[in-house]
Design a protein around this motif. Sequence first.
Motif, PDB file in Angstrom:
ATOM      1  N   ARG A   1      -0.034  -8.915  10.317  1.00 52.21           N
ATOM      2  CA  ARG A   1       1.244  -9.582  10.069  1.00 52.21           C
ATOM      3  C   ARG A   1       1.066 -11.099  10.072  1.00 52.21           C
ATOM      4  O   ARG A   1       1.541 -11.800   9.174  1.00 52.21           O
TER       5      ARG A   1
ATOM      6  N   TYR B   1      -0.351   4.142   1.190  1.00 53.50           N
ATOM      7  CA  TYR B   1      -0.603   4.654   2.529  1.00 53.50           C
ATOM      8  C   TYR B   1      -1.845   4.039   3.135  1.00 53.50           C
ATOM      9  O   TYR B   1      -2.660   3.434   2.432  1.00 53.50           O
TER      10      TYR B   1
ATOM     11  N   LEU C   1       0.526 -10.109   5.901  1.00 54.30           N
ATOM     12  CA  LEU C   1       0.990  -8.804   5.441  1.00 54.30           C
ATOM     13  C   LEU C   1       2.506  -8.747   5.593  1.00 54.30           C
ATOM     14  O   LEU C   1       3.036  -8.943   6.680  1.00 54.30           O
ATOM     15  N   GLN C   2       3.205  -8.516   4.495  1.00 50.59           N
ATOM     16  CA  GLN C   2       4.662  -8.555   4.529  1.00 50.59           C
ATOM     17  C   GLN C   2       5.315  -7.188   4.420  1.00 50.59           C
ATOM     18  O   GLN C   2       6.439  -7.007   4.860  1.00 50.59           O
ATOM     19  N   GLU C   3       4.625  -6.232   3.817  1.00 51.91           N
ATOM     20  CA  GLU C   3       5.206  -4.902   3.641  1.00 51.91           C
ATOM     21  C   GLU C   3       4.337  -3.847   4.312  1.00 51.91           C
ATOM     22  O   GLU C   3       3.124  -3.816   4.123  1.00 51.91           O
ATOM     23  N   ALA C   4       4.981  -2.998   5.062  1.00 55.00           N
ATOM     24  CA  ALA C   4       4.275  -1.880   5.691  1.00 55.00           C
ATOM     25  C   ALA C   4       3.969  -0.828   4.625  1.00 55.00           C
ATOM     26  O   ALA C   4       4.650  -0.763   3.592  1.00 55.00           O
ATOM     27  N   PRO C   5       2.953   0.008   4.850  1.00 59.98           N
ATOM     28  CA  PRO C   5       2.674   1.082   3.894  1.00 59.98           C
ATOM     29  C   PRO C   5       3.813   2.108   3.923  1.00 59.98           C
ATOM     30  O   PRO C   5       4.556   2.190   4.903  1.00 59.98           O
ATOM     31  N   LEU C   6       3.919   2.873   2.868  1.00 55.19           N
ATOM     32  CA  LEU C   6       4.923   3.927   2.832  1.00 55.19           C
ATOM     33  C   LEU C   6       4.606   5.042   3.830  1.00 55.19           C
ATOM     34  O   LEU C   6       5.506   5.688   4.352  1.00 55.19           O
TER      35      LEU C   6
ATOM     36  N   TYR D   1       0.830  -1.190   0.000  1.00 57.40           N
ATOM     37  CA  TYR D   1       0.000   0.000   0.000  1.00 57.40           C
ATOM     38  C   TYR D   1       0.870   1.247   0.000  1.00 57.40           C
ATOM     39  O   TYR D   1       1.900   1.295   0.651  1.00 57.40           O
TER      40      TYR D   1
ATOM     41  N   THR E   1      -3.759   1.802  -2.699  1.00 55.00           N
ATOM     42  CA  THR E   1      -2.704   1.218  -3.519  1.00 55.00           C
ATOM     43  C   THR E   1      -1.980   2.298  -4.311  1.00 55.00           C
ATOM     44  O   THR E   1      -2.437   3.445  -4.376  1.00 55.00           O
TER      45      THR E   1
END
Length: 72
Positions: free
Chosen positions: A59, A3, A63-68, A1, A30
């Motif tokens: 997690r 944000y 969910l593997q990637e945190a949002p920016l 994502y 997205t």
Amino acid sequence: YAYWWADGVYTQLRAEDDPRMCLLVIIGVTAEGKKEIVAVTDGLRESKASWLEILRDLRDRGLQEAPLLAIG
């Protein structure tokens, strides 16, 4: 994502034993600009433990990637 928006939403359907209960909601956007519901659960809006629980659940569900960027 790209944000997330995260917030606690109060409803009329609160638990009688704790009027601070609310829905914890995370909406992700997205890179293409599409909005998606990431998570909705009950909890306490101002509770670090409630927010940690929802993030750990994400997690644990993959969910593997945190949002920016995350906005609360």
